[in-house]
Scaffold this active site. Structure first.
Site, PDB file in Angstrom:
ATOM      1  N   HIS A  27       0.586  -1.201  -0.129  1.00  0.00           N
ATOM      2  CA  HIS A  27      -0.202  -0.534  -0.434  1.00  0.00           C
ATOM      3  C   HIS A  27       1.410   1.478  -0.610  1.00  0.00           C
ATOM      4  O   HIS A  27       1.536   1.077  -1.190  1.00  0.00           O
ATOM      5  CB  HIS A  27      -0.558  -0.626   1.100  1.00  0.00           C
ATOM      6  CG  HIS A  27      -2.342   0.338   1.334  1.00  0.00           C
ATOM      7  ND1 HIS A  27      -2.163   1.670   0.013  1.00  0.00           N
ATOM      8  CD2 HIS A  27      -2.914   1.153   2.726  1.00  0.00           C
ATOM      9  CE1 HIS A  27      -3.505   2.651   0.729  1.00  0.00           C
ATOM     10  NE2 HIS A  27      -3.938   2.132   2.322  1.00  0.00           N
ATOM     11  N   HIS A  65      -2.077  -2.338  -9.378  1.00  0.00           N
ATOM     12  CA  HIS A  65      -3.427  -1.441  -8.716  1.00  0.00           C
ATOM     13  C   HIS A  65      -4.051  -2.256  -8.782  1.00  0.00           C
ATOM     14  O   HIS A  65      -4.613  -3.181 -10.022  1.00  0.00           O
ATOM     15  CB  HIS A  65      -3.572   0.518  -8.970  1.00  0.00           C
ATOM     16  CG  HIS A  65      -3.792   0.242  -7.910  1.00  0.00           C
ATOM     17  ND1 HIS A  65      -5.376   0.561  -8.262  1.00  0.00           N
ATOM     18  CD2 HIS A  65      -3.604   1.670  -7.846  1.00  0.00           C
ATOM     19  CE1 HIS A  65      -5.652   1.468  -7.422  1.00  0.00           C
ATOM     20  NE2 HIS A  65      -4.635   1.660  -6.444  1.00  0.00           N
ATOM     21  N   ASP A  73       2.761   5.606  -6.823  1.00  0.00           N
ATOM     22  CA  ASP A  73       3.896   5.479  -6.058  1.00  0.00           C
ATOM     23  C   ASP A  73       5.211   5.475  -6.560  1.00  0.00           C
ATOM     24  O   ASP A  73       5.960   6.142  -6.457  1.00  0.00           O
ATOM     25  CB  ASP A  73       4.200   4.385  -5.394  1.00  0.00           C
ATOM     26  CG  ASP A  73       3.388   4.695  -4.257  1.00  0.00           C
ATOM     27  OD1 ASP A  73       3.083   6.006  -3.600  1.00  0.00           O
ATOM     28  OD2 ASP A  73       2.455   3.197  -3.410  1.00  0.00           O
TER      29      ASP A  73
HETATM   30  N1  ACO Z   1       5.074  -6.798 -10.310  1.00  0.00           N
HETATM   31  C1  ACO Z   1       4.987  -8.136 -11.055  1.00  0.00           C
HETATM   32  N2  ACO Z   1       4.259  -8.740 -10.656  1.00  0.00           N
HETATM   33  C2  ACO Z   1       3.155  -8.348 -10.541  1.00  0.00           C
HETATM   34  C3  ACO Z   1       2.878  -7.088 -10.166  1.00  0.00           C
HETATM   35  C4  ACO Z   1       4.452  -6.189  -9.814  1.00  0.00           C
HETATM   36  N3  ACO Z   1       4.454  -5.312  -9.214  1.00  0.00           N
HETATM   37  N4  ACO Z   1       1.141  -6.681  -9.571  1.00  0.00           N
HETATM   38  C5  ACO Z   1       0.833  -7.965  -9.373  1.00  0.00           C
HETATM   39  N5  ACO Z   1       1.284  -8.447 -10.458  1.00  0.00           N
HETATM   40  C6  ACO Z   1       0.528  -9.278 -10.659  1.00  0.00           C
HETATM   41  C7  ACO Z   1       0.986 -10.865 -10.193  1.00  0.00           C
HETATM   42  O1  ACO Z   1       1.656 -11.726  -9.434  1.00  0.00           O
HETATM   43  C8  ACO Z   1      -0.612 -11.444 -10.535  1.00  0.00           C
HETATM   44  O2  ACO Z   1       0.588 -12.518 -11.685  1.00  0.00           O
HETATM   45  P1  ACO Z   1      -0.381 -14.044 -12.051  1.00  0.00           P
HETATM   46  O3  ACO Z   1      -1.728 -13.571 -12.141  1.00  0.00           O
HETATM   47  O4  ACO Z   1       0.245 -14.522 -12.858  1.00  0.00           O
HETATM   48  O5  ACO Z   1      -1.143 -14.408 -10.109  1.00  0.00           O
HETATM   49  C9  ACO Z   1      -1.411 -10.352 -11.339  1.00  0.00           C
HETATM   50  O6  ACO Z   1       0.065  -9.781 -11.523  1.00  0.00           O
HETATM   51  C10 ACO Z   1      -2.542 -10.181 -10.456  1.00  0.00           C
HETATM   52  O7  ACO Z   1      -1.802  -9.626  -9.244  1.00  0.00           O
HETATM   53  P2  ACO Z   1      -1.954  -9.143  -7.881  1.00  0.00           P
HETATM   54  O8  ACO Z   1      -1.206  -9.257  -6.910  1.00  0.00           O
HETATM   55  O9  ACO Z   1      -3.695 -10.789  -7.738  1.00  0.00           O
HETATM   56  O10 ACO Z   1      -3.094  -7.967  -8.033  1.00  0.00           O
HETATM   57  P3  ACO Z   1      -3.653  -7.237  -6.084  1.00  0.00           P
HETATM   58  O11 ACO Z   1      -4.603  -6.146  -7.607  1.00  0.00           O
HETATM   59  O12 ACO Z   1      -4.525  -8.343  -5.218  1.00  0.00           O
HETATM   60  O13 ACO Z   1      -2.859  -6.201  -6.106  1.00  0.00           O
HETATM   61  C11 ACO Z   1      -1.067  -4.788  -5.998  1.00  0.00           C
HETATM   62  C12 ACO Z   1      -2.149  -4.887  -6.268  1.00  0.00           C
HETATM   63  C13 ACO Z   1      -0.850  -5.263  -4.240  1.00  0.00           C
HETATM   64  C14 ACO Z   1      -0.581  -3.185  -5.362  1.00  0.00           C
HETATM   65  C15 ACO Z   1       0.251  -5.418  -6.478  1.00  0.00           C
HETATM   66  O14 ACO Z   1       0.131  -5.013  -7.785  1.00  0.00           O
HETATM   67  C16 ACO Z   1       1.121  -4.951  -5.851  1.00  0.00           C
HETATM   68  O15 ACO Z   1       1.883  -5.862  -5.142  1.00  0.00           O
HETATM   69  N6  ACO Z   1       2.444  -3.938  -6.155  1.00  0.00           N
HETATM   70  C17 ACO Z   1       3.729  -3.504  -6.205  1.00  0.00           C
HETATM   71  C18 ACO Z   1       3.321  -2.884  -4.562  1.00  0.00           C
HETATM   72  C19 ACO Z   1       2.634  -1.801  -5.313  1.00  0.00           C
HETATM   73  O16 ACO Z   1       3.290  -0.427  -5.967  1.00  0.00           O
HETATM   74  N7  ACO Z   1       2.029  -1.064  -3.882  1.00  0.00           N
HETATM   75  C20 ACO Z   1       1.078   0.306  -4.554  1.00  0.00           C
HETATM   76  C21 ACO Z   1      -0.485   0.781  -4.823  1.00  0.00           C
HETATM   77  S1  ACO Z   1      -0.841   1.505  -5.210  1.00  0.00           S
HETATM   78  C22 ACO Z   1      -1.206   2.310  -3.449  1.00  0.00           C
HETATM   79  O17 ACO Z   1      -1.401   1.116  -2.414  1.00  0.00           O
HETATM   80  C23 ACO Z   1      -0.799   3.692  -3.451  1.00  0.00           C
END
Ligand code: ACO
Length: 445
Positions: free
Chosen positions: A272, A313, A370
Site C-alpha cells: 500500500h 493496482h 508511488d
Molecule cells: N510486479 C510483478 N507482478 C505483479 C505486480 C508487480 N508489481 N503486481 C501484480 N503482479 C502480478 C501478480 O503476480 C499476479 O500475477 P498472476 O495472475 O500470474 O498470479 C497479477 O499480476 C495480479 O496481481 P494481484 O497481486 O493478484 O493483484 P492485486 O490487485 O491483489 O494487487 C497490488 C495489487 C498489491 C498493488 C500489486 O499490484 C502489487 O503488489 N504491486 C506492487 C506494490 C505497489 O506498488 N503497491 C502500491 C499500490 S498503490 C497504493 O497503495 C497507493
C-alpha cells in the site's frame, strides 16, 4: 449520498441443495459497476458469500471518490483529479472532500484559518516523542503519536455529534504535518520547530522539516507547490486498505484518533503506501539501466517473491492518473530545483521497458502513484523513510471523510465479516497426562 436505484432489477440466487431461491436486488450508483445487495442472503438462504481480499465486494455506499479503473479516471466529489491538480490546492481539496463541494472564497478563508490555528501540539506530546528509540521508523512514531492524541484531545469526542466530528477532523488535518515533521526531527536529534501561521499548509510543513531556530528559513516556492500537489494527489482513493481500516475500526464507534492510527499502520505496508519507499530502494538496487533486464525477469519469475514496486493496482487496469500527473511534473520540478537524479532516467526506462513486456501487458500492470512520487520527494530533500509519512499527511483527509460519511449513515452497523470455517470439527478435551508426542489429540476418542 449517491443516487441508488434498487427498485426494478433483480437476480435470482438458488441454493440447489435445498431448492430455495431468493430475489437479490441490483443496485446502481451514479457511475461505475452495479452491485448485488446480498444483505438478506444469510437470513433467507443461510449462505454467506466468499470473497477474500474483497475482489468483487462493495463494502459500503460512498459519494466521495470515483475511480474508473478501466479508463484511468479519478474524481473527488465529481471533480477530475487533473483539474484539481492544475487549479486547486490541498486545503481546498480537503474542504471539498470533507464538506462535499468546493468552497466559496469566504468559506475557504474560514476553513484555512481554522486549520492554521490548530497546528500546535499539546506540549505533553513533545515529551511523548522522547520515549521512542532514535532509530525508530517514522511511521512507527506516527502510529504511536496519532493514537496518543486520544489521550490529549478528549474534549470533543461525542462522535455522533457532527460538530465534535468536525473539530476532530480539523485538528487531525492541522496537526498531521507537525506530528510528521517532529518524527523526522526526533530521529535526527534536532530541535522541534513550532508551526508558523504566516505560511500555507505545504510551506509550513517544509519549515517544520527543515528550519533551525538559529537561522531564518525561506521556503522555496517550487518545493512548496510540489509538496502541495503530492498531498492533493494522495488525498483520497475510495475503499483502499487504509480507508477500509478506518471504516472497520470506526464502526465499533471507537475513538477517531485510535481509528486513524489503525489506518496509518495499514498504509505503512509495502503493498500500500509503503510502496513509495520500496520504489526508491528498488531503483537504487537497479543502480544502472543495464541492470533493468535482470529486475524485469525477476518480477516475472513466479518463484521469486520480488515484485516491481510502484507497478500494478487493484482498481486501475491502465495507467494510474496520479502517476501520469506526477510523471509530467517530475522533470519540471527537478529542473526548477536544479537537481539531477539518475534514478529518474532509470525509472523512465524501467516503465518504458515494462510497458513492452507481454507479462505486464497481459496483466494490465502500469505505474501507480508511488512510482514517480519518490523522485520528487528526494528532490525536495525528504529522506526515503519519510515518504510514507508524507502520504499519511495527504491521506488523513480521505480517511476522515470516509469515517464521517460512515458516521452520518443511519444504517451504519458494526463491521463483522463471516468466514468459511476450515478448522477441526468438535474435539474432546484430553487430560495432559494422556497426551503423547506425535499424536493427534483431537482424534483420540
Ligand atoms: N510486479 C510483478 N507482478 C505483479 C505486480 C508487480 N508489481 N503486481 C501484480 N503482479 C502480478 C501478480 O503476480 C499476479 O500475477 P498472476 O495472475 O500470474 O498470479 C497479477 O499480476 C495480479 O496481481 P494481484 O497481486 O493478484 O493483484 P492485486 O490487485 O491483489 O494487487 C497490488 C495489487 C498489491 C498493488 C500489486 O499490484 C502489487 O503488489 N504491486 C506492487 C506494490 C505497489 O506498488 N503497491 C502500491 C499500490 S498503490 C497504493 O497503495 C497507493
Amino acid at each position: 449520498m449517491s443516487q441508488v436505484d434498487t427498485r426494478s432489477e433483480t437476480v435470482t440466487i438458488t441454493d440447489n441443495s435445498t431448492g430455495c431461491s431468493i430475489e437479490v436486488p441490483i443496485m446502481r450508483g451514479t457511475e461505475g459497476p452495479a452491485v448485488f445487495d446480498i444483505g438478506q442472503l444469510a437470513k433467507q438462504l443461510g449462505i454467506y458469500t466468499y470473497d477474500p481480499g474483497f475482489r468483487s465486494t462493495a463494502s459500503c455506499q460512498s459519494a466521495i471518490t470515483l475511480i474508473d479503473g478501466k479508463n484511468g479516471r479519478l474524481n473527488y466529489r465529481g471533480y477530475p483529479i487533473e483539474d484539481l491538480a492544475e487549479k486547486s490546492s490541498f486545503l481546498e481539496v480537503c474542504y471539498l472532500l470533507m464538506y462535499g463541494d468546493l468552497p466559496t472564497k469566504e468559506k475557504l478563508d474560514t476553513f484555512t484559518h481554522s486549520i492554521t490555528n490548530h497546528t500546535l501540539l499539546h506540549e505533553g506530546l513533545r515529551e511523548f516523542y522522547k520515549g521512542f528509540r532514535k532509530d525508530a521508523h517514522p511511521m512507527a512514531i506516527m502510529v504511536g503519536v496519532v493514537g496518543a492524541l486520544s489521550a490529549f484531545y478528549h474534549d470533543s469526542l461525542e462522535i455522533s455529534n457532527a460538530r465534535d466530528r468536525e473539530i476532530t477532523m480539523h485538528r487531525l488535518i492541522a496537526k498531521m504535518p507537525t506530528i510528521a515533521a517532529w518524527a523526522y526531527r526526533f530521529s535526527k536529534g534536532e530541535p522541534f520547530p513550532y508551526p508558523r501561521n504566516d505560511l500555507n499548509y505545504a510551506e509550513n510543513f517544509l519549515h517544520l522539516m527543515f528550519s533551525y531556530p538559529t537561522e531564518s528559513y525561506t521556503v522555496n516556492p517550487v518545493a512548496a507547490k510540489a509538496m502541495d500537489l503530492l498531498f492533493l494527489l494522495h488525498a483520497d482513493h475510495g475503499q483502499n486498505a487504509s480507508a477500509s481500516t478506518i471504516r472497520l475500526a470506526g464502526s465499533s464507534q471507537a475513538n477517531p484518533y485510535a481509528t486513524v492510527s489503525a489506518s496509518v499502520g495499514t498504509l505503512w505496508g509495502p503493498a500500500h503506501g509503503g510502496a513509495n519507499e520500496a520504489v526508491i530502494e528498488m531503483l537504487e538496487a537497479i543502480g544502472e539501466p543495464k541492470n533493468i533486464d535482470e529486475y524485469l525477469a525477476r518480477a516475472q519469475d513466479k518463484k521469486d517473491p520480488f515484485r516491481l514496486m510502484g507497478f500494478g493496482h487493484r482498481v486501475y487496469k491502465t495507467q494510474d492518473p496520479r502517476a501520469t500527473i506526477i510523471s509530467k511534473v517530475c522533470q519540471e520540478v527537478l529542473d526548477n530545483l536544479n537537481v539531477e537524479d539518475p534514478l529518474l532516467a532509470i525509472a523512465e526506462e524501467l516503465a518504458e521497458r515494462a510497458r513492452k513486456e507481454a507479462y505486464f501487458i497481459k496483466r494490465n500492470l502500469y505505474p501507480n502513484v508511488d512510482f514517480y512520487s519518490g523522485i520528487i520527494l528526494r528532490a525536495l530533500g525528504i529522506p526515503t523513510n519519510m515518504f510514507t509519512v508524507i502520504f499519511t499527511i495527504g491521506r488523513t483527509i480521505g480517511w476522515l471523510s470516509q469515517w464521517s460519511e460512515m458516521m452520518e449513515d443511519q444504517g451504519m452497523r458494526i463491521s463483522r465479516p463471516r468466514q468459511l470455517y476450515t478448522g477441526r470439527k468438535q474435539c474432546h478435551y484430553i487430560p495432559i497426562e494422556e497426551r503423547h508426542e506425535g499424536e493427534d489429540f483431537c482424534a483420540i476418542k
